[in-house]
Design an enzyme around this catalytic site. Structure first.
Site, PDB file in Angstrom:
ATOM      1  N   CYS A   4       0.867  -1.182   0.000  1.00 50.22           N
ATOM      2  CA  CYS A   4       0.000   0.000   0.000  1.00 50.22           C
ATOM      3  C   CYS A   4       0.905   1.234   0.000  1.00 50.22           C
ATOM      4  O   CYS A   4       1.710   1.422   0.923  1.00 50.22           O
ATOM      5  CB  CYS A   4      -0.920  -0.002   1.223  1.00 50.22           C
ATOM      6  SG  CYS A   4      -1.775   1.576   1.452  1.00 50.22           S
ATOM      7  N   CYS A   7       0.572   3.457   3.158  1.00 49.75           N
ATOM      8  CA  CYS A   7       1.224   2.863   4.334  1.00 49.75           C
ATOM      9  C   CYS A   7       2.734   3.075   4.230  1.00 49.75           C
ATOM     10  O   CYS A   7       3.397   3.362   5.237  1.00 49.75           O
ATOM     11  CB  CYS A   7       0.909   1.374   4.444  1.00 49.75           C
ATOM     12  SG  CYS A   7      -0.745   1.019   5.099  1.00 49.75           S
ATOM     13  N   ASP A  30      -0.224  16.534  -1.995  1.00 46.64           N
ATOM     14  CA  ASP A  30      -0.511  15.642  -3.122  1.00 46.64           C
ATOM     15  C   ASP A  30       0.578  15.817  -4.180  1.00 46.64           C
ATOM     16  O   ASP A  30       0.999  16.933  -4.479  1.00 46.64           O
ATOM     17  CB  ASP A  30      -1.898  15.960  -3.709  1.00 46.64           C
ATOM     18  CG  ASP A  30      -2.413  14.843  -4.582  1.00 46.64           C
ATOM     19  OD1 ASP A  30      -3.393  14.177  -4.188  1.00 46.64           O
ATOM     20  OD2 ASP A  30      -1.837  14.611  -5.681  1.00 46.64           O
ATOM     21  N   HIS A  46      -4.213   1.247   8.295  1.00 43.70           N
ATOM     22  CA  HIS A  46      -4.705   0.939   6.952  1.00 43.70           C
ATOM     23  C   HIS A  46      -6.191   0.610   6.980  1.00 43.70           C
ATOM     24  O   HIS A  46      -6.611  -0.365   7.602  1.00 43.70           O
ATOM     25  CB  HIS A  46      -3.941  -0.237   6.332  1.00 43.70           C
ATOM     26  CG  HIS A  46      -4.400  -0.550   4.945  1.00 43.70           C
ATOM     27  ND1 HIS A  46      -3.884   0.069   3.827  1.00 43.70           N
ATOM     28  CD2 HIS A  46      -5.377  -1.379   4.503  1.00 43.70           C
ATOM     29  CE1 HIS A  46      -4.513  -0.373   2.752  1.00 43.70           C
ATOM     30  NE2 HIS A  46      -5.434  -1.261   3.133  1.00 43.70           N
ATOM     31  N   ASN A  87     -12.945  10.103  -2.091  1.00 47.65           N
ATOM     32  CA  ASN A  87     -13.429   9.289  -3.194  1.00 47.65           C
ATOM     33  C   ASN A  87     -13.493   7.848  -2.724  1.00 47.65           C
ATOM     34  O   ASN A  87     -12.491   7.307  -2.236  1.00 47.65           O
ATOM     35  CB  ASN A  87     -12.482   9.409  -4.398  1.00 47.65           C
ATOM     36  CG  ASN A  87     -12.458  10.818  -4.962  1.00 47.65           C
ATOM     37  OD1 ASN A  87     -13.499  11.466  -5.078  1.00 47.65           O
ATOM     38  ND2 ASN A  87     -11.279  11.303  -5.314  1.00 47.65           N
ATOM     39  N   GLY A  93     -13.640   7.317  -8.570  1.00 45.30           N
ATOM     40  CA  GLY A  93     -12.255   7.531  -8.997  1.00 45.30           C
ATOM     41  C   GLY A  93     -11.228   7.298  -7.915  1.00 45.30           C
ATOM     42  O   GLY A  93     -10.135   7.864  -7.964  1.00 45.30           O
ATOM     43  N   HIS A  98      -6.417   3.198   0.324  1.00 39.45           N
ATOM     44  CA  HIS A  98      -6.140   3.511   1.743  1.00 39.45           C
ATOM     45  C   HIS A  98      -6.877   4.833   1.955  1.00 39.45           C
ATOM     46  O   HIS A  98      -6.561   5.823   1.265  1.00 39.45           O
ATOM     47  CB  HIS A  98      -4.626   3.647   1.954  1.00 39.45           C
ATOM     48  CG  HIS A  98      -4.205   3.994   3.358  1.00 39.45           C
ATOM     49  ND1 HIS A  98      -3.221   3.322   4.047  1.00 39.45           N
ATOM     50  CD2 HIS A  98      -4.628   4.978   4.205  1.00 39.45           C
ATOM     51  CE1 HIS A  98      -3.045   3.859   5.247  1.00 39.45           C
ATOM     52  NE2 HIS A  98      -3.899   4.872   5.368  1.00 39.45           N
ATOM     53  N   HIS A 100      -8.323   8.281   2.322  1.00 37.90           N
ATOM     54  CA  HIS A 100      -7.656   9.587   2.345  1.00 37.90           C
ATOM     55  C   HIS A 100      -8.675  10.673   2.059  1.00 37.90           C
ATOM     56  O   HIS A 100      -9.629  10.466   1.313  1.00 37.90           O
ATOM     57  CB  HIS A 100      -6.509   9.638   1.342  1.00 37.90           C
ATOM     58  CG  HIS A 100      -6.878   9.206  -0.043  1.00 37.90           C
ATOM     59  ND1 HIS A 100      -6.979   7.882  -0.411  1.00 37.90           N
ATOM     60  CD2 HIS A 100      -7.201   9.924  -1.139  1.00 37.90           C
ATOM     61  CE1 HIS A 100      -7.331   7.806  -1.675  1.00 37.90           C
ATOM     62  NE2 HIS A 100      -7.482   9.028  -2.149  1.00 37.90           N
ATOM     63  N   HIS A 102      -8.944  14.549   0.635  1.00 37.61           N
ATOM     64  CA  HIS A 102      -8.265  15.639  -0.074  1.00 37.61           C
ATOM     65  C   HIS A 102      -8.719  16.959   0.557  1.00 37.61           C
ATOM     66  O   HIS A 102      -9.926  17.206   0.679  1.00 37.61           O
ATOM     67  CB  HIS A 102      -8.686  15.676  -1.551  1.00 37.61           C
ATOM     68  CG  HIS A 102      -8.385  14.438  -2.336  1.00 37.61           C
ATOM     69  ND1 HIS A 102      -7.371  14.370  -3.268  1.00 37.61           N
ATOM     70  CD2 HIS A 102      -8.983  13.214  -2.355  1.00 37.61           C
ATOM     71  CE1 HIS A 102      -7.353  13.167  -3.826  1.00 37.61           C
ATOM     72  NE2 HIS A 102      -8.328  12.454  -3.298  1.00 37.61           N
TER      73      HIS A 102
HETATM   74  P1  AMP Z   1      -7.862   9.292  -5.204  1.00 36.97           P
HETATM   75  O1  AMP Z   1      -8.012   9.439  -6.688  1.00 36.97           O
HETATM   76  O2  AMP Z   1      -8.968   9.937  -4.434  1.00 36.97           O
HETATM   77  O3  AMP Z   1      -7.623   7.846  -4.806  1.00 36.97           O
HETATM   78  O4  AMP Z   1      -6.568  10.147  -4.818  1.00 36.97           O
HETATM   79  C1  AMP Z   1      -5.283   9.627  -4.783  1.00 36.97           C
HETATM   80  C2  AMP Z   1      -4.373  10.822  -4.749  1.00 36.97           C
HETATM   81  O5  AMP Z   1      -3.094  10.402  -4.327  1.00 36.97           O
HETATM   82  C3  AMP Z   1      -4.179  11.529  -6.098  1.00 36.97           C
HETATM   83  O6  AMP Z   1      -4.578  12.886  -6.002  1.00 36.97           O
HETATM   84  C4  AMP Z   1      -2.685  11.361  -6.363  1.00 36.97           C
HETATM   85  O7  AMP Z   1      -2.110  12.491  -7.014  1.00 36.97           O
HETATM   86  C5  AMP Z   1      -2.135  11.178  -4.977  1.00 36.97           C
HETATM   87  N1  AMP Z   1      -0.885  10.437  -4.884  1.00 36.97           N
HETATM   88  C6  AMP Z   1      -0.590   9.233  -5.437  1.00 36.97           C
HETATM   89  N2  AMP Z   1       0.660   8.857  -5.116  1.00 36.97           N
HETATM   90  C7  AMP Z   1       1.160   9.838  -4.324  1.00 36.97           C
HETATM   91  C8  AMP Z   1       2.416  10.036  -3.664  1.00 36.97           C
HETATM   92  N3  AMP Z   1       3.409   9.135  -3.757  1.00 36.97           N
HETATM   93  N4  AMP Z   1       2.600  11.168  -2.961  1.00 36.97           N
HETATM   94  C9  AMP Z   1       1.596  12.092  -2.850  1.00 36.97           C
HETATM   95  N5  AMP Z   1       0.394  11.955  -3.443  1.00 36.97           N
HETATM   96  C10 AMP Z   1       0.181  10.846  -4.171  1.00 36.97           C
HETATM   97 ZN    ZN Z   2      -2.396   1.481   3.606  1.00 36.40          ZN
END
Ligand code: AMP
Ligand code: ZN
Length: 114
Positions: A4, A7, A30, A46, A87, A93, A98, A100, A102
């Site tokens: 993950c 994680c 992000d 997680h 999301n 999307g 995991h 999160h 925004h």
């Molecule tokens: P979601 O589409 O809601 O699952 O959002 C996932 C978010 O994680 C996206 O906005 C990506 O740009 C962001 N993301 C993916 N990998 C990383 C990373 N290594 N560091 C920071 N943000 C990330």
């Molecule tokens: Zn995780």
């Protein structure tokens, strides 16, 4: 959890621009920002998605919103406005499995979302 990426960000195995951390929550910028302020706030534990939340996570989720509020103040978007988005699942999307949230702000955000 193994494999993950969030994680791994929490453990430091994958680098991130950390903006907040405590015993339960981690927040970082992000990697592909959609607005001048785009921070992700995640539980250290997680949890794959909102679908997997349980009663024991009630305080954790409330805490995440208070951390979001604190970060909004620090980024000076408290008065201009901001959005907190989760999301959940394919149609929404969700790309990282995991939970999160925004935190987006610093520009006029469109509504309704696409
Ligand atoms: P979601 O589409 O809601 O699952 O959002 C996932 C978010 O994680 C996206 O906005 C990506 O740009 C962001 N993301 C993916 N990998 C990383 C990373 N290594 N560091 C920071 N943000 C990330
Ligand atoms: Zn995780």
């Amino acid at each position: 959890m193994k494999d993950c990426i969030f994680c791994k960000i929490v453990s430091g195995e994958i680098p991130s621009k950390k903006v907040y951390e405590d015993d339960k929550v981690f927040a970082f910028e992000d990697i592909s920002p959609e607005a001048p302020v785009h921070v992700l706030i995640i539980p250290k534990k997680h949890i794959a998605s909102i679908n997997e939340l349980s009663d024991e996570d009630k305080d954790l989720i409330g805490h995440i919103f208070l951390v979001s509020q604190k970060l909004a103040k620090e980024y000076n978007i408290e008065d201009s406005g901001y959005r907190i988005i989760n999301n959940c699942g394919e149609d929404a999307g969700q790309t990282v499995k995991h939970v999160h949230f925004h935190l987006l702000g610093g520009r006029q955000l469109n509504w309704p979302p696409g």
